[in-house]
Design a protein around this motif. Structure first.
Motif, PDB file in Angstrom:
ATOM      1  N   ASP A 152       0.705  -1.166  -0.097  1.00  0.00           N
ATOM      2  CA  ASP A 152      -0.017  -0.118   0.151  1.00  0.00           C
ATOM      3  C   ASP A 152       0.826   1.327   0.024  1.00  0.00           C
ATOM      4  O   ASP A 152       2.250   1.049   0.249  1.00  0.00           O
ATOM      5  N   GLU A 153       0.284   2.373  -0.211  1.00  0.00           N
ATOM      6  CA  GLU A 153       1.254   3.823  -0.348  1.00  0.00           C
ATOM      7  C   GLU A 153       0.278   4.716   0.098  1.00  0.00           C
ATOM      8  O   GLU A 153      -0.799   4.631   0.038  1.00  0.00           O
ATOM      9  N   HIS A 154       1.067   5.891   0.436  1.00  0.00           N
ATOM     10  CA  HIS A 154       0.311   7.203   0.572  1.00  0.00           C
ATOM     11  C   HIS A 154       1.433   8.309   0.648  1.00  0.00           C
ATOM     12  O   HIS A 154       2.675   8.057   0.687  1.00  0.00           O
ATOM     13  N   ASP A 155       0.797   9.582   0.671  1.00  0.00           N
ATOM     14  CA  ASP A 155       1.590  10.578   0.767  1.00  0.00           C
ATOM     15  C   ASP A 155       2.050  10.761   2.170  1.00  0.00           C
ATOM     16  O   ASP A 155       1.408  10.783   2.949  1.00  0.00           O
ATOM     17  N   ALA A 156       3.470  10.942   2.260  1.00  0.00           N
ATOM     18  CA  ALA A 156       4.067  10.947   3.451  1.00  0.00           C
ATOM     19  C   ALA A 156       3.873  12.300   4.171  1.00  0.00           C
ATOM     20  O   ALA A 156       4.199  12.688   5.505  1.00  0.00           O
ATOM     21  N   SER A 157       3.483  13.527   3.425  1.00  0.00           N
ATOM     22  CA  SER A 157       3.418  14.876   4.000  1.00  0.00           C
ATOM     23  C   SER A 157       2.094  15.155   4.408  1.00  0.00           C
ATOM     24  O   SER A 157       1.104  14.224   4.380  1.00  0.00           O
ATOM     25  N   SER A 162      -2.780  12.668  -3.730  1.00  0.00           N
ATOM     26  CA  SER A 162      -2.918  11.579  -4.594  1.00  0.00           C
ATOM     27  C   SER A 162      -1.731  11.176  -5.312  1.00  0.00           C
ATOM     28  O   SER A 162      -1.339  12.127  -5.825  1.00  0.00           O
ATOM     29  N   ILE A 163      -1.364  10.060  -5.181  1.00  0.00           N
ATOM     30  CA  ILE A 163      -0.113   9.471  -5.863  1.00  0.00           C
ATOM     31  C   ILE A 163      -0.371   9.095  -7.236  1.00  0.00           C
ATOM     32  O   ILE A 163      -1.179   8.150  -7.505  1.00  0.00           O
ATOM     33  N   ALA A 190       5.536   8.267   0.880  1.00  0.00           N
ATOM     34  CA  ALA A 190       6.348   8.785   0.047  1.00  0.00           C
ATOM     35  C   ALA A 190       6.202  10.221  -0.391  1.00  0.00           C
ATOM     36  O   ALA A 190       5.022  10.824  -0.057  1.00  0.00           O
ATOM     37  N   VAL A 191       7.203  10.794  -0.849  1.00  0.00           N
ATOM     38  CA  VAL A 191       6.960  12.474  -1.326  1.00  0.00           C
ATOM     39  C   VAL A 191       7.311  12.521  -2.759  1.00  0.00           C
ATOM     40  O   VAL A 191       7.989  11.716  -3.466  1.00  0.00           O
ATOM     41  N   LYS A 192       7.006  13.479  -3.330  1.00  0.00           N
ATOM     42  CA  LYS A 192       7.623  14.075  -4.767  1.00  0.00           C
ATOM     43  C   LYS A 192       9.022  13.727  -4.945  1.00  0.00           C
ATOM     44  O   LYS A 192       9.848  14.134  -4.106  1.00  0.00           O
ATOM     45  N   LYS A 193       9.512  13.485  -6.024  1.00  0.00           N
ATOM     46  CA  LYS A 193      10.948  13.189  -6.243  1.00  0.00           C
ATOM     47  C   LYS A 193      11.562  14.678  -6.223  1.00  0.00           C
ATOM     48  O   LYS A 193      11.230  15.678  -6.566  1.00  0.00           O
TER      49      LYS A 193
END
Length: 352
Positions: A152-157, A162-163, A190-193
């Protein structure tokens, strides 16, 4: 004829029934008194004797109902005085032992319940997983799924976006666990590169701030902005701080000075944003922050030819500037050699 006297029978003793009744009562009372004694030896034995005694009391018709009830209550009270104590709060269930195992609680009537020979279930440890932090989200998902994880994944901020395009996101946090069906899972934050990771999952991104670059050279300021890590070198632009000034060719303004930055000093420098540095020649100062009467700042230009005085070779002659130092390309008048080519303003120029 004389009959012999009939044999005499002793008269019944009126106290005999009372003695038998009293003997029965003493037997029943003794039986009840045996309950606490046997209960001290074994709770099971004491309970069994109590049940038998109560049955005999209620089946005996010579006992009054009130006496039977009193005897029954007394039997329970006597057994309760020697029965094992229940767990604190009187609840049934499991209690923690010093060795970490679960102990069985008390059963009905204080009789210890049987304990299961199998150990009580414990929480599963977190499944071992590779450290995927710093990888692109796309690569991390692929590797985790290959290792048998449900991903699973989510925005870490704290922006909770939405990713999209996982290739452009970087893993900052990972958390493993198990599903109810026994599948091991991993959740990526995760965050934007190019963006820095928050200090904690779900926190604010600690964007770098624009440093104070005023009066630093273009070359120095460019290095400092690039070192922030969020702005590519080709996203840093130079422009003239004055509206009537013009930058020389690239590479010729390395020693020009920064007057204004966009974003301003102290503002967040986010990922892949464009940064503009407004420059002036070191011979000039920076314009006043409020401008000149609300207009765009201008450098002194006495002949008003659009060529600032600081690099105008003829600051008092609007017909000659840095582009055409010998005079404008157009004009009127004849040629000195009389060829009729005319059209040049030739005096004091190289064309005449």
């Amino acid at each position: 004829m004389h009959r012999p006297p009939a044999p005499s029978h002793p008269s019944p003793d009126p106290a005999a029934p009372r003695n038998r009744w009293w003997s029965t009562i003493r037997a029943r009372i003794g039986f009840l008194l045996a309950v606490p004694v046997l209960g001290l030896i074994s709770p099971y034995l004491g309970f069994a004797v109590m049940v038998v005694a109560i049955v005999l009391v209620w089946n005996d018709g010579s006992w009054r109902k009130g006496v039977k009830v009193t005897a029954t209550v007394a039997a329970f009270a006597l057994f309760g005085s020697v029965a094992p104590d229940r767990p604190a709060g009187g609840t049934q269930g499991t209690a923690a032992r010093p060795d970490g195992k679960a102990a069985g609680g008390a059963g009905t009537m204080g009789i210890p319940a049987r304990t299961s020979p199998s150990p009580s279930p414990t929480a599963k440890p977190r499944p071992a997983a590779k450290d995927y932090r710093g990888m692109s989200l796309d690569d991390a998902r692929e590797a985790a799924e290959a290792a048998g994880f449900g991903v699973d994944e989510h925005d870490a901020s704290d922006e909770d976006k939405s990713i999209m395009m996982r290739l452009n996101w970087t893993v900052c946090f990972q958390r493993t666990g198990w599903t109810s069906s026994g599948t091991k899972t991993i959740d990526f934050g995760a965050v934007k590169k190019g963006a820095p990771c928050p200090r904690e999952d779900g926190g604010a991104i600690p964007w770098p701030r624009m440093p104070d670059l005023v009066w630093k050279t273009w070359k120095t300021a460019h290095k400092e902005v690039t070192a922030l890590g969020t702005v590519p070198a080709d996203h840093i632009m130079a422009s003239a701080a004055y509206v009537n000034d013009q930058l020389p060719d690239k590479g010729e303004y390395d020693d020009w000075r920064v007057c204004v930055t966009d974003p301003a000093k102290g503002r967040d420098v986010t990922v892949a944003m464009w940064v503009t540095l407004e420059l002036t020649h070191p011979d000039n100062g920076c314009p006043h922050p409020d401008g000149q009467d609300g207009d765009r700042p201008r450098l002194p230009d006495r002949d008003d030819d659009g060529d600032p005085d600081y690099h105008d070779p003829f600051p008092g002659d609007r017909h000659r500037d840095s582009t055409f130092p010998d005079g404008p390309q157009g004009g009127s008048g004849g040629s000195s050699d009389g060829d009729g080519g005319g059209g040049w303003n030739c005096p004091r120029t190289r064309w005449c």
